[in-house]
Design a protein around this motif. Structure first.
Motif, PDB file in Angstrom:
ATOM      1  N   UNK A 199       0.814  -1.214   0.000  1.00  0.00           N
ATOM      2  CA  UNK A 199       0.000   0.000   0.000  1.00  0.00           C
ATOM      3  C   UNK A 199       0.854   1.274   0.000  1.00  0.00           C
ATOM      4  N   UNK A 204       1.847  -2.101  14.819  1.00  0.00           N
ATOM      5  CA  UNK A 204       1.769  -2.117  13.356  1.00  0.00           C
ATOM      6  C   UNK A 204       0.452  -1.540  12.835  1.00  0.00           C
ATOM      7  N   UNK A 236       0.209   1.686  10.495  1.00  0.00           N
ATOM      8  CA  UNK A 236      -0.502   1.569   9.221  1.00  0.00           C
ATOM      9  C   UNK A 236      -1.569   2.669   9.100  1.00  0.00           C
ATOM     10  N   UNK A 276      -1.680   5.480   6.259  1.00  0.00           N
ATOM     11  CA  UNK A 276      -2.832   5.556   5.357  1.00  0.00           C
ATOM     12  C   UNK A 276      -3.382   6.980   5.293  1.00  0.00           C
ATOM     13  N   UNK A 298      -0.816   8.755   3.119  1.00  0.00           N
ATOM     14  CA  UNK A 298      -0.858   8.366   1.705  1.00  0.00           C
ATOM     15  C   UNK A 298      -2.051   9.002   0.987  1.00  0.00           C
ATOM     16  N   UNK A 299      -3.165   9.153   1.715  1.00  0.00           N
ATOM     17  CA  UNK A 299      -4.352   9.704   1.063  1.00  0.00           C
ATOM     18  C   UNK A 299      -4.376  11.219   1.056  1.00  0.00           C
ATOM     19  N   UNK A 336      -9.009   5.978  11.025  1.00  0.00           N
ATOM     20  CA  UNK A 336      -8.452   4.878  10.232  1.00  0.00           C
ATOM     21  C   UNK A 336      -8.154   3.684  11.119  1.00  0.00           C
ATOM     22  N   UNK A 374     -10.671   1.045  11.950  1.00  0.00           N
ATOM     23  CA  UNK A 374     -10.912   0.015  10.937  1.00  0.00           C
ATOM     24  C   UNK A 374      -9.845  -1.100  10.986  1.00  0.00           C
ATOM     25  N   UNK A 375      -8.663  -0.764  11.474  1.00  0.00           N
ATOM     26  CA  UNK A 375      -7.538  -1.709  11.429  1.00  0.00           C
ATOM     27  C   UNK A 375      -7.259  -2.382  12.769  1.00  0.00           C
ATOM     28  N   UNK A 386      -7.125  -6.110  14.115  1.00  0.00           N
ATOM     29  CA  UNK A 386      -7.118  -6.966  12.930  1.00  0.00           C
ATOM     30  C   UNK A 386      -5.923  -7.906  12.951  1.00  0.00           C
ATOM     31  N   UNK A 393      -3.040  -7.854  11.742  1.00  0.00           N
ATOM     32  CA  UNK A 393      -1.688  -7.320  11.920  1.00  0.00           C
ATOM     33  C   UNK A 393      -1.377  -6.985  13.375  1.00  0.00           C
TER      34      UNK A 393
END
Ligand code: HEM
Ligand code: SF4
Lengths: 159, 554
Positions: B158, B227, B231, B235, B238-239, B270, B273-274, B277, B279
């Protein structure tokens, strides 16, 4: 008809890039996000995102869409990689198509981020896109095509 | 240190094959310049003034003797017999040939090394304290966490086309030896109120054109979330990071534009959402990572006896004594010290090391330090686990090889970028300035009197030489086509991190040694007691320095 890669094979279909200049969605063209938004009753079953579009706008409509295209106007603009993962994490199951000016060597990463169709603007090198799509057989991170990071798979192996 | 298993090896081997194919296609005209550019950068390959420059990753600065021998071989066989230690603990070659780079990468892969993501707009090599694992002031060994970050960031699908490069540093000690405030993300291992260690996360530090000290985005994060939290930050960046102007594309600009609160909110959104998970780190993974960084088999030494013997040696041989005081660092294990090998001898570009010196250091690592070496972001090297009783013989061998300059932490241990001699972005040369300063201040007694002093030189505002955070910073500027140098004072890279203040109009290259001399004379005349340069500066401010330097210049 433009060529693309789907399920690891080269094929072609009718879909063309969105035409942002027009109010109307021309036949066979993906609608832009504003065009999709303007259409009433979520009748449009495809949309093409541009860098800068807000993915969350699609959040409630994901099961009404058959194809979400994410456009790469230049190969160095990596926003689409995050859009793809975000859409998949939100549960989108339909086709996720990379369009535009990405290069063959990016297909591997694109696939890992959740894209399953690849339609480069210049399709003359389409075989190369296919050839570059699986250059790595192992990866560290969790990603859409391999939801477990390597460390969890190592653990499973070790038992 | 970390040892590859079949998975790590396969990834690196496949990367070599991929780059070999990319190079072949580029040379055959099947890849355009614009396409090959990010691909070669993500393998550490710049095209510079004289030849390509290849940056080899040294994850968090750790090298085995076998790896160092391989580097010696590579510099001999593919380059001109020397390598360069960079300010991010990596190794650079200045003269490789593009056609041979795939072979160099294959050689590296044979000793579990690579050049992945050492440049380009992606997550770079994670750096840390050069004394990790041996420092007395350490809360926990940061290296397992660096390795966990290394694996996560390597070929991350990503984040390979970020707005700009992205650097992460980890600190786990009282003193910050990793400059975490000057990184895109700085992570510090810290206890919470209950005494449990977790991570404080800083974001948006960086040097370059717009130097910024990082802001706290998370006061304390449970370790297992490392992590997913990283991430989430990436993110958001990056956006939303700017892509229209490369000078405004670093995360520091985004954090400033949004404000740290809004940025934190975006990260939290963000992260929701992660979080939790796949990771999320497991106990097993952390244990596995830690298992590679256990203590070597230290001898059981009476620290007091060893210390006394060493003091006697130092008294009998004051040159050794100087080196012992400046170039060794306390070790958490009695009877041991960490030794810094200065790559700052006068007349040699700071951070340069020859193939023979590399071979020698590999041998010395085997004989004296459990076969391991480290690179430092001050462009030196470290033998981290040397018995005090062996220091004298080690020093003698270093001396013969020109590697015993006793200046660690002092003026002539300066940081310097490649500058106009090698770099096509440079406004001015930097290596000759470094040499002129080293030559002017060769008198060690004077240097030691001045106390700890960091002088950093960059050849342009990209700040590869960290001039903003030098106690004295020197920056090459272009004045109507001529090379000039701007001087700043009061920068700092430690926990009291600060960006230096510009002294005034810039100087010609010839004038720089005089300017430095005047700055030092001002300091000596105003110094109270044992104050360091930085302490005096912080007390008296920039004015007295300005007056003296410009009075003389008129
Ligand atoms: C000779 C070829 C080199 C080129 C073309 C180059 C290019 C650059 C550029 C363009 C930047 C600014 C990036 C930004 O602010 O976004 C930069 C920053 C930097 N470079 Fe280099 N560099 C070179 C060599 C080096 C070397 C040899 C070192 C280490 C000694 C180094 C370490 C760094 C560091 C630490 C930064 C500052 C990072 C920050 O802004 O936070 N570079 N480099
Ligand atoms: S600071 Fe400027 S001159 Fe020095 S290496 Fe970096 S880009 Fe080149």
């Amino acid at each position: 008809m433009p060529k693309l890669i789907k399920q690891d094979t080269i094929c072609s279909d009718d879909w063309l890039a969105a035409d942002a200049a027009s109010d109307q969605v021309a036949q066979h063209h993906f609608p832009t996000l504003p065009q999709w938004r303007a259409a009433t009753g979520r009748t449009l079953r495809t949309v093409q995102l541009q860098p800068g579009d807000v993915v969350a706008e699609l959040a409630d409509a994901l099961d009404t869409l058959d194809i979400i295209a994410v456009d790469f106007p230049v190969l160095t603009d990596g926003r689409g990689f995050s859009y793809a993962r975000d859409l998949r994490e939100r549960g989108y199951r339909g086709e996720l198509r990379a369009t535009g000016h990405f290069m063959p060597d990016q297909v591997h990463y694109l696939r890992r981020c959740g894209f399953d169709a690849f339609q480069p603007a210049d399709d003359s090198r389409i075989e190369e896109y296919l050839r570059q799509s699986r250059v790595f057989s192992e990866q560290y991170q969790a990603s859409v095509d391999q939801p477990l990071p390597l460390f969890r798979r190592r653990e499973a192996q070790a038992g | 240190m970390y040892i590859y298993d079949q998975y790590d090896q396969r990834i690196v081997d496949e990367r070599v094959a991929q780059f070999r194919d990319q190079t072949r296609r580029y040379l055959a005209g099947e890849l355009s310049d614009a396409e090959f550019l990010p691909l070669r950068l993500q393998n550490g390959l710049y095209v510079q003034r004289l030849a390509p420059m290849l940056r080899i990753a040294v994850p968090y600065g750790l090298l085995s003797s076998a790896q160092v021998r391989k580097l010696a071989h590579i510099t001999r066989h593919y380059d001109k017999g020397y390598a360069h230690v960079s300010t991010r603990q990596n190794i650079q070659l200045n003269w490789p040939v593009l056609e041979e780079v795939p072979d160099i990468l294959a050689e590296l892969a044979s000793v579990q090394m690579h050049a992945i993501q050492t440049s380009g707009n992606c997550i770079r090599n994670t750096t840390t304290d050069q004394f990790a694992g041996v420092a007395a002031d350490e809360r926990e060994d940061p290296r397992p966490w660096c390795e966990i970050i290394r694996q996560w960031s390597t070929l991350h699908p990503e984040f390979a086309f970020l707005p700009r490069k992205f650097k992460i540093a980890v600190c786990a000690s009282e003193q910050d030896r990793a400059a975490i405030h000057a990184h895109d993300i700085g992570v510090e291992l810290l206890p919470n109120a209950a005494g449990e260690l977790g991570f404080k996360v800083l974001v948006g530090g960086g040097l370059g054109r717009t130097p910024v000290i990082g802001s706290v985005v998370c006061e304390w994060l449970e370790k297992r979330h490392l992590l997913t939290y990283l991430e989430a930050i990436l993110r958001v960046y990056n956006q939303h990071g700017r892509r229209d102007n490369k000078y405004k594309a670093r995360i520091k600009i985004l954090v400033k534009a949004m404000g740290v609160e809004a940025f934190r909110d975006a990260v939290e959104a963000e992260w929701a959402q992660l979080r939790d998970g796949p990771s999320t780190l497991t106990e097993d993974e952390v244990t596995r990572a830690k298992s590679f960084f256990t203590s070597p088999p230290y001898a059981d030494i009476d620290g007091k006896d060893a210390g006394e013997a060493l003091a006697a040696r130092a008294a009998a041989d004051p040159i050794f004594g100087n080196w012992l005081t400046r170039n060794t660092h306390p070790h958490r294990v009695p009877g041991y010290r960490a030794v810094t090998i200065s790559l700052k001898a006068t007349g040699i570009a700071p951070g340069d090391i020859t193939d023979r010196q590399l071979d020698l250091l590999a041998d010395l690592a085997d004989s004296y330090s459990f076969g391991e070496l480290r690179t430092t972001h001050q462009q030196n090297m470290v033998l981290a686990d040397v018995e005090e009783t062996a220091l004298y013989s080690l020093w003698q061998r270093l001396q013969k090889a020109g590697l015993a300059t006793a200046n660690i932490g002092y003026l002539t241990d300066l940081i310097c970028c490649p500058g106009g001699d090698y770099c096509s972005l440079a406004n001015a040369k930097s290596i000759p300035v470094a040499e002129a300063i080293q030559a002017r201040f060769e008198d060690l007694d004077y240097l030691y009197d001045l106390g700890p002093l960091e002088l950093n030189i960059s050849g342009c505002m990209n700040a590869c030489g960290h001039h903003h955070i030098g106690h004295i910073g020197i920056l090459g500027v272009d004045k109507k086509g001529a090379e000039f140098y701007q001087v700043s004072l009061g920068g700092s890279q430690s926990k009291d991190a600060a960006i230096g203040k510009i002294l005034g109009p810039s100087f010609s290259q010839d004038a720089i040694p005089d300017v430095v001399e005047n700055l030092l004379a001002t300091f000596v005349s105003l110094r109270q007691g044992d104050e360091t340069f930085l302490q005096t500066y912080n007390r008296v401010g920039i004015e007295p320095f300005k007056e003296r330097v410009y009075a003389k210049a008129d």
